[in-house]
Scaffold this motif. Structure first.
Motif, short mmCIF file in Angstrom:
data_model
loop_
_atom_site.label_atom_id
_atom_site.label_comp_id
_atom_site.label_asym_id
_atom_site.label_seq_id
_atom_site.Cartn_x
_atom_site.Cartn_y
_atom_site.Cartn_z
N ASN A 19 0.86 -1.18 0.00
CA ASN A 19 0.00 0.00 0.00
C ASN A 19 0.90 1.24 0.00
N THR A 21 0.05 4.37 0.37
CA THR A 21 -0.51 5.50 1.12
C THR A 21 0.38 5.95 2.29
N ALA A 68 0.45 3.95 -6.46
CA ALA A 68 -1.02 3.95 -6.37
C ALA A 68 -1.63 3.79 -7.76
N TRP A 69 -1.07 4.47 -8.74
CA TRP A 69 -1.56 4.35 -10.12
C TRP A 69 -1.44 2.90 -10.60
N LYS A 71 -1.59 0.31 -8.83
CA LYS A 71 -2.59 -0.48 -8.13
C LYS A 71 -4.00 -0.15 -8.59
N SER A 73 -5.49 2.99 -8.42
CA SER A 73 -6.13 4.06 -7.65
C SER A 73 -5.97 5.40 -8.37
N GLY A 76 -5.41 8.12 -5.52
CA GLY A 76 -4.07 8.08 -4.94
C GLY A 76 -3.00 8.47 -5.94
N GLY A 77 -3.11 7.96 -7.15
CA GLY A 77 -2.12 8.30 -8.17
C GLY A 77 -2.11 9.78 -8.48
#
Length: 196
Positions: A19, A21, A68-69, A71, A73, A76-77
Motif C-alpha cells: 500500500n 498510502t 497507487a496508479w 494499483k 487508484s 491516490g495516483g
C-alpha cells in the motif's frame, strides 16, 4: 495431420505490491510539519526546508503516486503525484531566484499559486467523501484551509495570519503522519490498532 486443440486457462495474478498510502502521507506529513514550524517563527526557511520539500515531500509522494496508479487508484495516483510535484515546484520557487536564474515571485503571484492549489485540494476533498476514511478526509479539509490561509497571507502580507497558518500546517502534518503510521501499524498487526 494432427488437430490442434485450444485449452482455455484462467490466470490469476495476485497483487503483492505494498500500500503506497503511508509513504505518500509520510512525505506530506514530515514536510508540512517542518515548513509550518518556519511559519510559526521557530527557524527561517533554509536548505533543510528545501531539501525536505524535494526529497521527501517531492520524491516520496511522486513514488507513492506511481505505486497507487499501478494499483489502479485514480485518486491516490493523482493526489500523490500532484502534491509531490507541488513540493518540487515550491522548492524551485526558492532555488531559481537564489541561483539568479529568474526573478523571485511577487506576493500576489504566490497568492495565486496557493489559491489554485487550494481549489484543486477542495475538489480532491470532495472525492475523499467517497473513500470512507475520516483521517484522509480530515487531512484534505485542513490542507484546503491551509492553502487558503496562505493565499490570504501572501495577498495581504499579514504576518499574524501566517502564524495561524503555521499552526494549521502543523495539524495537517501531524494528521498525515498519524494516518501514515496508523496504516503501517494496522498492517503490521493485521488488525485495527489505530483507526483511519
Amino acid at each position: 495431420m494432427a488437430e490442434t486443440q485450444e485449452i482455455a486457462t484462467d490466470v490469476h495474478v495476485m497483487d503483492r505490491t505494498a500500500n503506497p498510502t503511508p509513504l505518500g502521507f509520510t512525505g506530506l506529513g514530515l514536510s508540512a510539519v517542518l515548513l509550518s514550524l518556519s511559519y510559526i517563527g521557530i527557524y527561517p526557511v533554509d536548505s533543510m526546508i528545501v531539501s525536505m520539500a524535494m526529497f521527501l515531500g517531492g520524491f516520496a509522494e511522486v513514488f507513492a503516486g506511481i505505486m497507487a496508479w499501478k494499483k489502479g487508484s485514480v485518486f491516490g495516483g493523482t493526489a500523490f503525484c500532484a502534491f509531490g510535484l507541488f513540493w518540487f515546484s515550491l522548492a524551485s520557487l526558492l532555488l531559481l531566484p537564489a541561483a539568479g536564474l529568474i526573478e523571485a515571485p511577487t506576493p500576489i503571484s504566490i497568492a495565486a499559486y496557493l489559491f489554485i492549489w487550494g481549489v484543486y485540494t477542495f475538489v480532491l476533498l470532495i472525492a475523499t467523501l467517497k473513500l470512507g476514511s475520516k483521517a484522509i478526509m480530515f487531512i484534505f479539509v485542513t490542507l484546503f484551509l491551509l492553502f487558503m490561509l496562505l493565499a490570504i497571507v501572501n495577498a495581504t502580507e499579514n504576518a499574524g495570519l501566517l502564524v495561524i497558518a503555521g499552526y494549521v500546517g502543523l495539524i495537517v502534518g501531524f494528521a498525515a503522519l498519524y494516518t501514515a503510521l496508523a496504516i503501517v501499524l494496522n498492517d503490521a498487526y493485521g488488525r485495527t490498532v489505530a483507526p483511519v
